[in-house]
Write a protein that holds these residues in place. Structure first.
Motif, short mmCIF file in Angstrom:
data_model
loop_
_atom_site.label_atom_id
_atom_site.label_comp_id
_atom_site.label_asym_id
_atom_site.label_seq_id
_atom_site.Cartn_x
_atom_site.Cartn_y
_atom_site.Cartn_z
N UNK A 239 0.94 -1.25 0.21
CA UNK A 239 0.28 -0.03 0.06
C UNK A 239 1.04 1.29 0.48
N UNK A 240 1.79 1.16 1.00
CA UNK A 240 2.78 2.16 1.25
C UNK A 240 3.42 2.67 -0.25
N UNK A 241 4.43 2.30 -0.86
CA UNK A 241 4.87 2.52 -2.11
C UNK A 241 3.73 2.91 -3.08
N UNK A 242 2.61 2.19 -3.79
CA UNK A 242 1.59 3.00 -4.27
C UNK A 242 0.74 4.50 -3.32
N UNK A 243 1.21 4.55 -2.45
CA UNK A 243 0.49 6.38 -1.57
C UNK A 243 2.22 7.09 -2.09
N UNK A 244 3.09 6.54 -1.88
CA UNK A 244 4.20 7.60 -2.52
C UNK A 244 4.09 7.99 -3.81
N UNK A 245 3.53 7.09 -4.79
CA UNK A 245 3.35 7.22 -5.77
C UNK A 245 2.72 8.00 -6.45
N UNK A 246 1.94 7.96 -6.05
CA UNK A 246 0.67 8.96 -6.33
C UNK A 246 0.66 10.38 -5.97
N UNK A 247 1.99 10.36 -4.48
CA UNK A 247 1.81 11.60 -4.43
C UNK A 247 2.33 12.33 -5.36
N UNK A 248 3.63 11.53 -5.33
CA UNK A 248 5.01 12.08 -6.88
C UNK A 248 4.22 12.41 -7.83
N UNK A 249 3.32 11.60 -7.83
CA UNK A 249 2.65 11.60 -10.04
C UNK A 249 1.95 13.65 -9.76
N UNK A 250 1.11 13.42 -8.04
CA UNK A 250 0.23 14.89 -8.68
C UNK A 250 1.77 16.94 -8.24
#
Length: 250
Positions: A239-250
């Motif tokens: 879950x957490x790597x996806x959260x980091x990925x989504x934050x970076x994309x924003x």
């Protein structure tokens, strides 16, 4: 179907889950069933609306029918989850399996898959990540349901430290079946399920909500601190790597 019905379904699911720790007895069991029903409709209709009928049928075939089959085998033989049985609190049964149970497999299999296709490009890695994500969700699910008396194992040892009532073999069984489920979904779902979609935000939000709310509920409301920690660590791996990925994309 437009996007907004999916956000409405997510809101309904969240509201039902918020009510769960505030209720008790038969009301809590009814909320459990309601949550799964909403989640099932959410995932299957999202698959159909965003990926087409083939994707929805693949999800139902692998997760709903496959989930029922493995549960029926498990109750009858003790493989692959250990020897266990269900109480009568979760509604009607077929072959001693509450009919709501395979719907729960389906509900969470879809967000686990959509999360995985954002984290990996190769098919084997997608399958592995999706399977691990689904299996680690069970680190929250089983301790909670055992504590409520919805099912029980005859021999729940050895177990994770601090998480009584659920044998380690059960989690291995979950991982094994989840690998089979995700491999089958990848094979029969078609190319569209292997590409992230613009309308996936509600399902990804469900994935994050499930993780965060489970940690909070176990730690604060359900008096299950050990499963809160184990679940936070293990499910957090995906879950957490996806959260980091989504934050970076924003």
């Amino acid at each position: 179907m437009r996007k907004h019905p999916f956000w409405a379904l997510l809101a309904a699911l969240i509201l039902t889950q918020i009510c769960y720790p505030l209720a008790g007895g038969g009301t809590r069991a009814a909320l459990t069933v309601s949550t799964v029903l909403i989640g099932y409709v959410f995932s299957v209709t999202h698959a159909a609306a965003t990926r087409g009928p083939r994707a929805a049928l693949a999800l139902v075939g692998t997760a709903t029918l496959g989930g029922f089959a493995v549960e029926a085998i498990g109750v009858a033989t003790g493989f692959p989850f250990g020897t266990y049985d269900y109480s009568g609190e979760l509604g009607p049964k077929l072959l001693d399996v509450p009919l709501i149970i395979p719907l729960a497999w389906t509900w969470m299999a879809w967000p686990a898959w959509l999360a995985a296709i954002r984290l990996a490009r190769s098919a084997p890695m997608r399958v592995a990540i999706a399977a691990f994500g689904l299996a680690t969700w069970d680190v929250f699910l089983d301790p909670q349901m055992v504590a409520e008396g919805y099912w029980r194992w005859q021999d729940p040892t050895p177990a994770l430290p601090g998480v009584d009532g659920v044998p380690l073999g059960n989690y291995l069984g979950w991982l094994g079946f989840a690998l089979l489920l995700m491999s089958s979904l990848s094979a029969v779902g078609g190319r569209h399920i292997k590409t992230p979609g613009h309308a996936d935000a509600p399902i990804i939000a469900l994935w994050f909500w499930t993780y965060a709310s489970s940690v909070l509920a176990h730690a604060v409301f359900l008096s299950l601190p050990a499963s809160a920690v184990w679940g936070a660590v293990l499910m957090g791996i995906v879950v957490l790597p996806l959260a980091v990925q989504q934050v970076k994309r924003r």
